[in-house]
Motif scaffolding. Structure first.
Motif, PDB file in Angstrom:
ATOM      1  N   LEU A  14       1.002  -1.077  -0.128  1.00 52.24           N
ATOM      2  CA  LEU A  14      -0.181   0.087  -0.037  1.00 52.24           C
ATOM      3  C   LEU A  14       0.968   1.401   0.144  1.00 52.24           C
ATOM      4  O   LEU A  14       2.026   1.268   0.420  1.00 52.24           O
ATOM      5  N   PRO A  15       0.295   2.544  -0.366  1.00 52.80           N
ATOM      6  CA  PRO A  15       1.210   3.708  -0.581  1.00 52.80           C
ATOM      7  C   PRO A  15       1.842   3.832   1.021  1.00 52.80           C
ATOM      8  O   PRO A  15       1.230   3.685   2.155  1.00 52.80           O
ATOM      9  N   GLY A  16       3.064   4.288   1.022  1.00 47.40           N
ATOM     10  CA  GLY A  16       3.794   4.425   1.993  1.00 47.40           C
ATOM     11  C   GLY A  16       4.475   3.341   2.540  1.00 47.40           C
ATOM     12  O   GLY A  16       5.479   3.267   3.420  1.00 47.40           O
ATOM     13  N   ASN A  32       6.251   1.808  -2.468  1.00 51.91           N
ATOM     14  CA  ASN A  32       4.888   2.660  -3.006  1.00 51.91           C
ATOM     15  C   ASN A  32       4.992   3.907  -2.482  1.00 51.91           C
ATOM     16  O   ASN A  32       4.795   4.399  -1.318  1.00 51.91           O
ATOM     17  N   ILE A  33       5.147   4.836  -3.523  1.00 50.93           N
ATOM     18  CA  ILE A  33       5.276   6.119  -3.102  1.00 50.93           C
ATOM     19  C   ILE A  33       3.961   6.694  -3.841  1.00 50.93           C
ATOM     20  O   ILE A  33       4.015   6.839  -5.075  1.00 50.93           O
ATOM     21  N   GLU A  34       2.930   7.087  -2.958  1.00 45.22           N
ATOM     22  CA  GLU A  34       1.437   7.867  -3.754  1.00 45.22           C
ATOM     23  C   GLU A  34       1.158   6.893  -4.695  1.00 45.22           C
ATOM     24  O   GLU A  34       0.443   7.280  -5.795  1.00 45.22           O
ATOM     25  N   GLY A  35       0.918   5.507  -4.711  1.00 44.25           N
ATOM     26  CA  GLY A  35       0.431   4.585  -5.533  1.00 44.25           C
ATOM     27  C   GLY A  35       1.398   4.068  -6.642  1.00 44.25           C
ATOM     28  O   GLY A  35       1.224   3.373  -7.575  1.00 44.25           O
ATOM     29  N   CYS A  59      10.428  11.197  -3.027  1.00 42.22           N
ATOM     30  CA  CYS A  59      11.243  10.052  -3.628  1.00 42.22           C
ATOM     31  C   CYS A  59      12.532   9.977  -3.462  1.00 42.22           C
ATOM     32  O   CYS A  59      13.278   9.132  -4.216  1.00 42.22           O
ATOM     33  N   CYS A 114       7.479  12.757  -7.527  1.00 40.91           N
ATOM     34  CA  CYS A 114       7.171  12.538  -6.108  1.00 40.91           C
ATOM     35  C   CYS A 114       7.098  13.999  -5.421  1.00 40.91           C
ATOM     36  O   CYS A 114       7.935  14.938  -6.013  1.00 40.91           O
TER      37      CYS A 114
END
Length: 121
Positions: A14-16, A32-35, A59, A114
């Motif tokens: 999941l994001p994060g 996972n950086i913002e999807g 990022c 990012c």
């Protein structure tokens, strides 16, 4: 020659979140950086320290051993010159994450920008 290897499902990262995988004798960490999924070699080119637990700012990942910073999108240190880590292409296929294994490349398809320090670096 390149090949794709499943490394989990989209729902597992999941994001994060981040995930460490071992493939073909390599240690690779996925973020996972913002999807957007990024994957890099889990070894700092300076002295081989694991990058998996490094601090993220947008990022940009900071090596926990000596503080070197690497942009997850390119594998390179911000600014001109500097060291770089191998990056890998990750694709979502039918709900699964597939990592492309070939020669590490910082020329993988660029991911969206990012938010955070990457733009300030």
């Amino acid at each position: 020659m390149s090949h794709r290897i499943p490394v989990g499902t989209i729902d597992e990262l999941l994001p994060g979140q981040r995930k460490l995988v071992f493939l073909d004798g390599r240690s690779i960490v996925l973020f996972n950086i913002e999807g957007v999924i990024h994957a890099i070699e889990n070894s700092c080119p300076h002295q081989g320290a694991s990058l998996a637990s490094g601090q993220l700012d947008g990022c940009v990942l900071r090596c926990p051993a000596h503080g070197l910073r690497f942009d997850l999108r390119t594998g390179r240190m911000p600014g001109p010159g500097g060291l770089s880590v191998g990056t890998f292409l990750v694709q979502a296929v039918d709900g699964k994450l597939e990592l492309q294994i070939d020669e590490p490349s910082s020329a993988a398809s660029p991911a969206p920008a990012c938010k955070g320090a990457a733009e300030r670096a």
